[in-house]
Design an enzyme around this catalytic site. Structure first.
Site, PDB file in Angstrom:
ATOM      1  N   ASP A  23       0.819  -1.210   0.000  1.00 22.90           N
ATOM      2  CA  ASP A  23       0.000   0.000   0.000  1.00 22.90           C
ATOM      3  C   ASP A  23       0.858   1.268   0.000  1.00 22.90           C
ATOM      4  O   ASP A  23       0.672   2.175   0.803  1.00 22.90           O
ATOM      5  CB  ASP A  23      -0.938   0.024   1.225  1.00 22.90           C
ATOM      6  CG  ASP A  23      -1.737  -1.257   1.357  1.00 22.90           C
ATOM      7  OD1 ASP A  23      -2.026  -1.655   2.500  1.00 22.90           O
ATOM      8  OD2 ASP A  23      -2.044  -1.863   0.319  1.00 22.90           O
ATOM      9  N   GLU A 179     -11.103   0.374  -3.938  1.00 24.17           N
ATOM     10  CA  GLU A 179     -10.423   0.861  -2.719  1.00 24.17           C
ATOM     11  C   GLU A 179      -9.162   1.626  -3.125  1.00 24.17           C
ATOM     12  O   GLU A 179      -8.946   1.883  -4.303  1.00 24.17           O
ATOM     13  CB  GLU A 179     -10.058  -0.331  -1.819  1.00 24.17           C
ATOM     14  CG  GLU A 179      -9.259  -1.403  -2.547  1.00 24.17           C
ATOM     15  CD  GLU A 179      -9.191  -2.722  -1.783  1.00 24.17           C
ATOM     16  OE1 GLU A 179      -9.853  -2.884  -0.744  1.00 24.17           O
ATOM     17  OE2 GLU A 179      -8.445  -3.611  -2.239  1.00 24.17           O
TER      18      GLU A 179
HETATM   19  C1  6LW Z   1      -5.901  -2.144   1.983  1.00 25.95           C
HETATM   20  C2  6LW Z   1      -6.522  -2.234   0.650  1.00 25.95           C
HETATM   21  C3  6LW Z   1      -5.643  -3.281   0.091  1.00 25.95           C
HETATM   22  O1  6LW Z   1      -6.678  -1.460   2.915  1.00 25.95           O
HETATM   23  O2  6LW Z   1      -5.382  -4.192   1.068  1.00 25.95           O
HETATM   24  O3  6LW Z   1      -4.226  -3.966  -1.587  1.00 25.95           O
HETATM   25  C4  6LW Z   1      -5.768  -3.603   2.325  1.00 25.95           C
HETATM   26  N1  6LW Z   1      -5.174  -3.222  -1.094  1.00 25.95           N
HETATM   27  O4  6LW Z   1      -6.439  -1.060  -0.123  1.00 25.95           O
HETATM   28  C5  6LW Z   1      -4.728  -3.870   3.358  1.00 25.95           C
HETATM   29  O5  6LW Z   1      -3.460  -3.667   2.792  1.00 25.95           O
END
Ligand code: 6LW
Length: 503
Positions: A23, A179
């Site tokens: 991230d 996300e």
């Molecule tokens: C994070 C989400 C994700 O909140 O995994 O790879 C979660 N993306 O954006 C935890 O890293």
């Protein structure tokens, strides 16, 4: 081998930050780049890196390094805690927005120096969800955008929400988990970059653009602009990206990816790592260049490759920033001040499985490496562990009488082998090597755990299959951490040596 400033290079090697560094979020101030990552149940949290070329990164600290910033309850499960941060620079300050899943939700921190100290948290009770992004528009309005994807305005000084969250974009129809949103003003448009498909093999990056920071947003016709889903590419799970513009006007993307090893389906053991990819703008949309272990080098001189923290003799009052503990690390349990030149750990729980600050480790950053540590177990029981989470770890442990290799794989615990311990402090070690290609079902690597005889020869006491310390088996969002632990009493460690065996 990363770039060497003494010779011109035309390619550089990914990942630019190997090991459990997921991230990534990046910003630039002048000629300096700064990058932060998630850290979950580990303390200190949110590693902070610095670079002047986007390729060579040096850890300059951890943003959350005191309990008033980061409270990780002892019953917090692995992969809870600190999720997806965003790092931005605005009005002369560095701003870090992040979620503590399990204690406190979303919060803001500020600093004048990204190496720290960072402020105590500005809590954001009105900001829901995870993966918060922070952006200011031309009028100085501060926008927070979160997974989902929703958005609201806040007062960044008080943390007060200025209105209710509203839905912005749900990503590509049919794709799950929109996300990791990030907002950028580029030319006449505002761009909303997101991850979607879930952080496993279906992961990808998509983008939309609109006339303002709150849309309305029009999806890019070429979405996903980056994914490796459905391919045999050696880098998988690519997603969760952030964009940055270099001083020469070029654009670059940092993102997470994994490097599965072994036969099918492949097992990744280092967690989600930080990769770099070039970006071009075509017809007002970002186009991501080929992401592979080797990418074209940026068109500017590259600095020196930072040496990994190979050997630590624990001769400083404070531990180096690469050292992380499970959940908390009070001085009374973990110190280099009790025995000069040694790290002393005081057990605070009956075993390494129990929540508690008995473990101090560093991320495994290489697919092959050798680790050694000199341990004095005269006052207790402890040793060297390769940890994925509290239910998936291998260790070699010493007491004054014997040395033991044991394994924890989910509900299974087993003693693999024991041997009489050499008298006095003993060198414990693990040798991690790629699994020999013996067929389609091999794991990614083998872990040989053992100790050194008085004449220095390493005696492997147990060799274990590394697939059971992989994310595909254990689940979760972290990666292997190799370190020292005290299970009973007091255990002293004179030094810790980590030697990479691959580039
Ligand atoms: C994070 C989400 C994700 O909140 O995994 O790879 C979660 N993306 O954006 C935890 O890293």
């Amino acid at each position: 081998m990363k770039s060497d400033p003494l010779r011109p290079v035309d390619t550089v090697t990914n990942p630019v930050i190997p090991g459990f560094h997921p991230d990534p979020s990046v910003c630039r101030v002048g000629d300096d780049y700064y990058l932060v990552c998630s850290s979950f149940e580990y303390f200190p949290g949110v590693p902070v890196f610095h670079s002047r070329d986007l390729v060579n990164w040096t850890q300059i600290g951890n943003a959350l390094d005191r309990p008033s910033q980061l409270w990780l309850p002892r019953d917090m499960p692995s992969s809870a805690g600190i999720y997806a941060p965003t790092l931005r620079h605005h009005d002369g300050w560095f701003w870090l927005i992040v979620t503590n899943v399990g204690d406190g939700g979303n919060m803001l921190f500020t600093a004048t120096d990204p190496a720290g100290p960072w402020s105590d948290p500005i809590r954001l009770p009105g900001v829901p969800g995870i993966d918060p992004d922070l952006a200011w528009d031309e009028d100085g309005v501060c926008w927070v955008t979160v997974a989902g994807v929703s958005q609201l305005r806040i007062d960044p000084h008080s943390g007060e929400a200025l209105g209710e969250p509203h839905r912005l974009w749900s990503g590509t129809p049919g794709a799950k988990a929109p996300e990791a949103p990030h907002l950028y003003r580029v030319g006449d448009h505002w761009y909303l970059l997101i991850a979607e498909g879930g952080t496993e093999r279906g992961h990808g990056v998509s983008v939309a653009r609109g006339p303002g920071p709150s849309g309305p947003f029009e999806p890019c016709p070429a979405n996903p602009i980056l994914t490796h889903r459905g391919t045999d590419h050696p880098v998988q799970n690519t997603g969760h990206a952030d964009l940055v513009q270099a001083p020469d006007g070029s654009w670059w993307m940092v993102l997470l990816g994994v490097r599965p090893g072994g036969g099918t389906p492949g097992w990744h053991v280092l967690g989600r790592e930080t990769f770099l990819a070039p970006v071009e703008w075509v017809d007002g949309w970002p186009v991501v260049g080929a992401l592979s272990p080797e990418i074209p080098a940026p068109p500017w001189p590259l600095g020196p490759a930072p040496l990994p923290p190979a050997r630590d003799d624990f001769d400083r009052a404070e531990l180096a920033p690469c050292w992380i503990s499970v959940r908390e690390r009070p001085e009374r349990l973990c110190t280099t001040r009790e025995r000069s030149g040694w790290l002393t750990l005081h057990a605070d729980g009956p075993s390494p499985d129990e929540p508690g600050p008995v473990f101090v480790g560093r991320r495994q950053q290489h697919l092959a490496c050798t680790v050694r540590t000199l341990v004095d177990p005269a006052e207790g029981r402890g040793g060297l562990a390769v940890r994925l989470d509290e239910s998936h770890h291998y260790e070699i442990e010493a007491t004054a009488a014997e040395v033991t290799v044991s394994a924890r794989i989910g509900p299974l615990r087993t003693v693999v082998a024991t041997a009489p311990a050499p008298a006095g402090p003993v060198v414990l070690g693990v040798e991690i090597t790629p699994h020999p290609p013996e067929g389609p079902r091999t794991g990614p690597d083998l872990l040989a755990l053992g100790f050194e005889a008085p004449d220095g020869t390493f005696t492997p006491l147990g060799t274990l299959d590394g697939r059971y310390l992989s994310t595909e088996v254990a689940g979760g969002f972290t990666g292997r951490v190799i370190g020292m632990y005290a299970a009973e009493g007091t255990v002293h460690f004179d030094w810790f040596d980590y030697t990479p065996l691959d580039g």
